[in-house]
Design a protein around this motif. Structure first.
Motif, PDB file in Angstrom:
ATOM      1  N   GLY A 264      81.753  85.699 118.758  1.00  0.00           N
ATOM      2  CA  GLY A 264      81.983  85.057 117.606  1.00  0.00           C
ATOM      3  C   GLY A 264      80.437  84.047 117.926  1.00  0.00           C
ATOM      4  O   GLY A 264      79.663  83.961 119.083  1.00  0.00           O
ATOM      5  N   PRO A 265      79.834  82.846 116.486  1.00  0.00           N
ATOM      6  CA  PRO A 265      79.256  82.501 117.127  1.00  0.00           C
ATOM      7  C   PRO A 265      78.899  81.182 118.169  1.00  0.00           C
ATOM      8  O   PRO A 265      77.872  80.990 118.644  1.00  0.00           O
ATOM      9  CB  PRO A 265      78.848  81.796 115.716  1.00  0.00           C
ATOM     10  CG  PRO A 265      80.284  82.071 114.839  1.00  0.00           C
ATOM     11  CD  PRO A 265      80.830  82.714 115.540  1.00  0.00           C
TER      12      PRO A 265
ATOM     13  N   TRP B 270      78.766  90.618 116.472  1.00  0.00           N
ATOM     14  CA  TRP B 270      79.789  89.819 116.279  1.00  0.00           C
ATOM     15  C   TRP B 270      81.151  90.358 116.205  1.00  0.00           C
ATOM     16  O   TRP B 270      82.271  89.914 115.999  1.00  0.00           O
ATOM     17  CB  TRP B 270      79.563  89.587 114.554  1.00  0.00           C
ATOM     18  CG  TRP B 270      78.872  87.851 114.354  1.00  0.00           C
ATOM     19  CD1 TRP B 270      78.510  87.294 115.462  1.00  0.00           C
ATOM     20  CD2 TRP B 270      77.715  87.893 113.390  1.00  0.00           C
ATOM     21  NE1 TRP B 270      77.338  86.568 115.147  1.00  0.00           N
ATOM     22  CE2 TRP B 270      77.014  86.460 113.962  1.00  0.00           C
ATOM     23  CE3 TRP B 270      77.826  88.505 111.682  1.00  0.00           C
ATOM     24  CZ2 TRP B 270      76.156  86.079 112.957  1.00  0.00           C
ATOM     25  CZ3 TRP B 270      77.478  88.054 110.865  1.00  0.00           C
ATOM     26  CH2 TRP B 270      76.227  86.700 111.539  1.00  0.00           C
TER      27      TRP B 270
END
Ligand SMILES: NC(=O)c1ccc[n+]([C@@H]2O[C@H](COP(=O)([O-])OP(=O)(O)OC[C@H]3O[C@@H](n4cnc5c(N)ncnc54)[C@H](O)[C@@H]3O)[C@@H](O)[C@H]2O)c1
Length: 315
Positions: A231-232, A227
């Motif tokens: 990002g996700p 992270w």
């Protein structure tokens, strides 16, 4: 850059914010009605400067100049008069914040931008009835404010674009990473993501899957590292969305979806275990000196990581 910045409230966030902007070369008036809070802030700023100078001796002059740029006052009028940016970091209480705005409003210039560092109060509620509605934003920094790059910005449709653009420009110049929300949302972005992770971490702990040390280790050595880089959504794209479709379908039914603070947090709080500040929480932190050392270590690691990340970006 701003000619003069007023930081209102000299607590945890206020002292970090004063350091951030002073280090970036701008004069700061740090206001707090409590003399003891100003003394504490002065000591915290000196400690932080010491830490940086010890780790990076070639920055001595810059830190000394920054410390000289911070003036402290118990007079709100003195703090905001002549300021082109006012950053409110008072207690998270709507009544107190509104009182602060009422007290400073008569002394603000027409071109002064006012920002609140609130973590949870709604923009419209904060600014309701204030004469500077079109010159007000939420600028949500993270603790320690002089180190963490992210700043979440929330504005209204009628917020003056020139003033917001100027703030964003200054933040970027000071090494920050502003993220602008399309609309107000409780917890903004980052705290919602953090809260979702904390809820599931507590669920794993309570279910006996692993202890706190193992859960923290899994996070630090796995997702935490990723992270810092992606990002996700980027991670989902790298992994393959077809895979993530299956993973989320399989996992979501067993994830915690509780609507109140998780049991492990409540239990600690009711036993007075409030974390580092109380000497114990999920872990034991020892006496005052031990706690200071832990905080200093955290800040040192953090600063090194942020520097490394900047180097990665520029390669
Ligand atoms: N602590 C965090 O991690 C964090 C992170 C992001 C945002 N915030 C937000 O930043 C704000 C400040 O948080 P904090 O953690 O620094 O709080 P804090 O309690 O450490 O500091 C608040 C300061 O405000 C002062 N104060 C009281 N009345 C005042 C007044 N009328 N005018 C000006 N100052 C006054 C207090 O004396 C105190 O020094 C809050 O809105 C909080 O939600 C906190």
């Amino acid at each position: 850059m701003y000619h003069q910045i007023a930081v209102l409230g000299a607590g945890t966030m206020g002292s970090g914010l004063a350091q951030l902007f002073a280090r970036c070369g701008m004069p700061i008036m740090l206001y707090d009605p409590d003399r003891k809070a100003l003394d504490k802030a002065r000591a915290a700023i000196a400690r932080s400067a010491e830490l940086h100078i010890r780790e990076w001796p070639n920055e001595r002059k810059a830190w000394e100049q920054a410390t000289d740029k911070i003036r402290m006052t118990e007079d709100a009028k003195e703090a905001v008069q002549g300021a082109d940016f006012v950053l409110e970091a008072g207690p998270e209480n709507i009544g107190i914040k509104r009182d602060i705005y009422k007290a400073i409003a008569p002394f603000l210039g027409d071109e002064t931008l006012v920002a609140s560092n609130t973590s949870s109060l709604a923009l419209d509620t904060l600014v309701q009835g204030q004469p500077f509605g079109d010159r007000f934003v939420i600028a949500h920094f993270f603790n320690p404010a002089h180190l963490v790059p992210l700043v979440e910005i929330v504005k209204r449709p009628d917020t003056r674009k020139d003033l917001t653009d100027r703030l964003i420009g200054v933040l970027v110049q000071c090494g920050k990473a502003p993220v602008i929300l399309k609309k107000d949302c409780p917890g903004f972005i980052a705290n919602r993501l953090q809260a979702a992770v904390l809820r599931e971490a507590c669920h794993l702990l309570r279910s006996g899957v692993a202890d706190a040390e193992q859960i923290d280790r899994a996070m630090r050595e796995g997702p935490g590292l990723r992270w810092a880089i992606n990002g996700p959504f980027e991670i989902a794209d790298f992994g393959g969305l077809d895979i993530w479709e299956k993973v989320t379908d399989n996992l979501f039914p067993s994830l915690d979806n509780g609507l109140t603070s998780p049991e492990p947090i409540r239990d600690n709080v009711s036993n007075g275990k409030l974390g580092v500040k109380a000497g114990s929480g999920f872990y034991e932190y020892g006496d005052g000196l031990g706690r200071e050392t832990i905080i200093e270590q955290r800040d040192r690691n953090f600063t090194q990581l942020i520097r490394l990340k900047k180097e990665l970006k520029s390669t």
